[in-house]
Structures are given as structure tokens and as C-alpha cells.
Design an enzyme around this catalytic site. Structure first.
Site, mmCIF file in Angstrom:
data_model
loop_
_atom_site.group_PDB
_atom_site.id
_atom_site.type_symbol
_atom_site.label_atom_id
_atom_site.label_comp_id
_atom_site.label_asym_id
_atom_site.label_seq_id
_atom_site.Cartn_x
_atom_site.Cartn_y
_atom_site.Cartn_z
ATOM 1 C CE LYS A 1 9.606 3.426 -6.001
ATOM 2 N NZ LYS A 1 8.466 3.798 -5.113
ATOM 3 C CG ASP B 1 0.555 1.358 -1.964
ATOM 4 O OD1 ASP B 1 -0.428 0.599 -1.570
ATOM 5 O OD2 ASP B 1 1.398 0.836 -2.625
HETATM 6 N N1 LIG Z 1 15.505 4.826 0.132
HETATM 7 C C1 LIG Z 1 15.746 3.678 0.205
HETATM 8 N N2 LIG Z 1 16.945 2.915 1.073
HETATM 9 C C2 LIG Z 1 16.883 1.644 1.110
HETATM 10 N N3 LIG Z 1 16.143 0.821 0.617
HETATM 11 C C3 LIG Z 1 15.099 1.408 0.013
HETATM 12 C C4 LIG Z 1 14.833 2.795 -0.199
HETATM 13 N N4 LIG Z 1 13.596 2.899 -1.120
HETATM 14 C C5 LIG Z 1 13.412 1.634 -1.273
HETATM 15 N N5 LIG Z 1 14.001 0.594 -0.741
HETATM 16 C C6 LIG Z 1 13.798 -0.850 -0.677
HETATM 17 O O1 LIG Z 1 12.939 -1.071 -1.956
HETATM 18 C C7 LIG Z 1 11.800 -1.784 -1.537
HETATM 19 C C8 LIG Z 1 10.857 -1.201 -2.444
HETATM 20 O O2 LIG Z 1 10.498 0.133 -2.611
HETATM 21 P P1 LIG Z 1 9.271 0.948 -2.781
HETATM 22 O O3 LIG Z 1 9.566 2.205 -2.920
HETATM 23 O O4 LIG Z 1 8.239 0.320 -1.730
HETATM 24 O O5 LIG Z 1 8.825 0.369 -4.236
HETATM 25 P P2 LIG Z 1 7.723 -0.499 -4.761
HETATM 26 O O6 LIG Z 1 6.639 0.313 -5.483
HETATM 27 O O7 LIG Z 1 8.290 -1.472 -5.430
HETATM 28 O O8 LIG Z 1 6.747 -1.199 -3.706
HETATM 29 C C9 LIG Z 1 11.692 -1.385 -0.188
HETATM 30 O O9 LIG Z 1 10.678 -2.322 0.492
HETATM 31 C C10 LIG Z 1 12.832 -1.238 0.385
HETATM 32 O O10 LIG Z 1 13.428 -2.546 0.896
#
Ligand SMILES: Nc1ncnc2c1ncn2[C@@H]1O[C@H](COP(=O)(O)OP(=O)(O)O)[C@@H](O)[C@H]1O
Ligand SMILES: [Mg+2]
Length: 291
Positions: free
Chosen positions: A121, A227
Site C-alpha cells: 500500500k 474511518d
Molecule cells: N492487503 C490487501 N490485500 C488485497 N487487497 C487490498 C489489500 N489492502 C488494500 N487492498 C485493496 O485496495 C483498496 C484500497 O485500500 P485501502 O487500504 O482501503 O486504501 P484507501 O485509503 O485508498 O481507501 C481496498 O479497497 C482493497 O480492494
């Protein structure tokens, strides 16, 4: 991501120059050429050569005012983070994009040692709007100038901190693996986002699991997600829930912690009422939380 395309082409000198700009940005919004000479130890000609390459790759910006100043773009910062993760033998391969949020990009990666699939991320606070930066005001108040890169690094550090506490406490979050600059490597979550699910056999059971998570992270670890919504909850095939996306978590010594805690609880209860017709008596939940 631009960094993925160019990182293989970068030379040691490019990375060293990126590093020097990063160091300079602690003091300057745009780092003067003269400071870069000191940080890098390069001759003027060499420094000019690498800076021009970095500009061509669109990894840095040049601003000509009274002096020539340079600053990292997100793409340049990405290169520094990815390079560190590769050098530390954390990740090797990159796959496709898993998610584009407002303030982060998430990609598939391959872990160097286990060869397992994982996720990286990369925080991009302030990409959508500089307005969001206000959320981070409390811990940036004493800085003279703030860059989006700096705040994105803080967001990643904060998120990683909460994930470590919760994961060690046995709560269901992705396993935090490594953090560098504005990036976090974590275990890959298999499943379906709660927001995409239209049918659940026993929605009340899933809702209870989410409330249990909120309760345990608050009661045992003083962590409030703040959040929480159907967009930050994954439901696995065997109907476990995984909660993620923690950069804006607050601790229960926050003066308004009850507001954020109630909002998290309300968001989830409201979603289950709308989508799955599960009615929650909120006061009973608040009572259990003693808020
Ligand atoms: N560990 C993970 N494994 C698989 N998909 C992930 C993972 N972390 C995030 N995602 C995907 O990325 C998207 C955005 O991640 P998130 O942590 O919610 O960041 P944001 O702050 O952009 O909302 C999530 O909705 C999910 O679909
Ligand atoms: Mg999210």
C-alpha cells in the site's frame, strides 16, 4: 505506477541523487543545487547529469526562482521506497493494481523469501485534495513546511503502528510485514469487499464479528479505527472479517474519541440496516462500550 517502469533503468547515481534531494527536503521545499552538491558529494557536472536524468524520468521537479531548486515527485519517492524494499530482500516481483483509493494505491507483490503473494500500500495523502491534509494537522503542527510526501510517510507509519498492535493482539487485520517511507507491505487479503456483497446467509453473525473487532481494539488496545465503513472490511470465503485501512486511527485518549467510536459503530449498523435489514439498537451497543 511510473516507478515500476523506470526503477530497473535507474543507476546508483540516480538513486543517490534522489536520496540527496530527500535529505534536503527536510529543510527546503525546493532543495537548492548548492545544498545538493554538499549532500551528494558530486561534482557540479555529475550532479547536473543525474538531475537531468531524473527530470527526464519525471521523478523530480525543477523550480527556477532566485535559485534552481529541486523536489521529489511522488514517482521519485516511490522509487526510493521500492528500492529500499528490494535491497532489504522484502519484495521482488510486482503484479497488478489491487485498488485505487482516494489517498493510496495498492499493488500485488511477491515476497522475496517465501515467494508468497502480498500487497503493498503506497500512501498518497493530498493527491485528491490538499484539504484532506487537515486530518493530519495534529501531528504536523510544529513543522515549518509540510510536503505531501512527508505526510504520506507519517500516514504509513501510523497505519503500520496500529496494524502491528492489533495483529499482535490477535485481531483480524492484514499481517504487517514491512514499512518504508510512505509504503507498507502486508499480507494479501482474499475475499470480497463488504460493500460489494449483496447477500449474506447470516448477516447478524457478520455484524457481530465487526462489533467484536471494534470492541476489542478499543477495549484492549485503545485503538479506534475512525474511518470504518463497508469499504474497509473484507469478508473471506469462510465468512471471517478482516478490517483494514488504518492511517486515521485515533487513540482512546483523544478528546473526541466517543464521537469517532460512535460514528464507526453507526456507519456499520446503518449499512447492515440498509442492505441486510438487520436492526441494531445502538444504545445497547454504546452501553456495552460504556460510551
Ligand atoms: N492487503 C490487501 N490485500 C488485497 N487487497 C487490498 C489489500 N489492502 C488494500 N487492498 C485493496 O485496495 C483498496 C484500497 O485500500 P485501502 O487500504 O482501503 O486504501 P484507501 O485509503 O485508498 O481507501 C481496498 O479497497 C482493497 O480492494
Ligand atoms: Mg479504504
Amino acid at each position: 505506477m511510473k516507478a515500476l517502469n523506470v526503477i530497473k533503468e535507474l543507476r546508483e547515481g540516480d538513486l543517490h541523487t534522489l536520496n540527496s534531494i530527500e535529505r534536503g527536503m527536510k529543510k527546503h521545499l525546493y532543495v537548492p543545487f548548492s545544498s545538493l552538491k554538499v549532500y551528494s558529494g558530486y561534482t557540479e557536472e555529475d550532479l547536473e547529469f543525474y538531475l537531468n536524468r531524473l527530470i527526464d524520468y519525471e521523478l523530480i521537479n525543477l523550480k527556477r526562482t532566485a535559485y534552481k531548486g529541486y523536489k521529489l515527485r511522488f514517482s521519485g519517492y516511490d522509487c526510493l521506497a521500492l528500492n529500499a524494499l528490494i535491497k532489504a530482500d522484502i519484495i521482488e516481483g510486482f503484479g497488478h493494481k489491487l485498488g485505487v483509493g482516494k489517498e493510496a494505491d495498492v499493488y500485488d507483490v511477491l515476497l522475496s523469501n517465501s515467494k508468497e503473494r502480498a500487497a503493498i500500500k503506497i500512501h498518497r495523502v493530498g493527491r485528491a485534495s490538499f484539504h484532506h491534509i487537515k486530518r493530519y494537522r495534529t501531528y504536523i503542527s510544529n513543522r515549518k513546511h509540510i510536503s505531501k510526501l512527508y505526510i504520506s510517510r507519517l500516514a504509513a507509519q501510523r497505519e503500520y503502528e496500529a496494524m502491528n498492535i492489533l495483529y499482535s493482539g490477535g485481531l483480524s487485520v492484514p499481517k504487517p510485514i514491512f514499512q518504508n517511507r510512505h509504503s507498507i507491505v502486508m499480507s494479501f487479503m482474499n475475499g470480497e469487499l463488504l460493500s460489494n456483497i449483496n447477500y449474506l446467509d447470516k448477516p447478524q453473525k457478520i455484524l457481530n464479528k465487526i462489533f467484536d473487532f471494534i470492541y476489542l481494539s478499543f477495549n484492549n488496545h485503545d485503538i479506534i479505527h475512525s474511518d470504518l465503513s463497508e469499504f474497509n472490511i473484507m469478508v473471506t470465503d469462510d465468512l471471517e472479517v478482516i478490517i483494514f485501512d488504518f492511517p486515521q486511527w485515533i487513540s482512546s485518549d483523544h478528546p473526541q474519541y466517543t464521537f469517532y467510536l460512535k460514528r464507526d459503530i453507526f456507519n456499520i449498523a446503518n449499512f447492515f440496516r440498509r442492505k441486510f435489514k438487520v436492526i441494531t439498537e445502538l444504545n445497547n451497543i454504546y452501553e456495552k462500550f460504556e460510551i
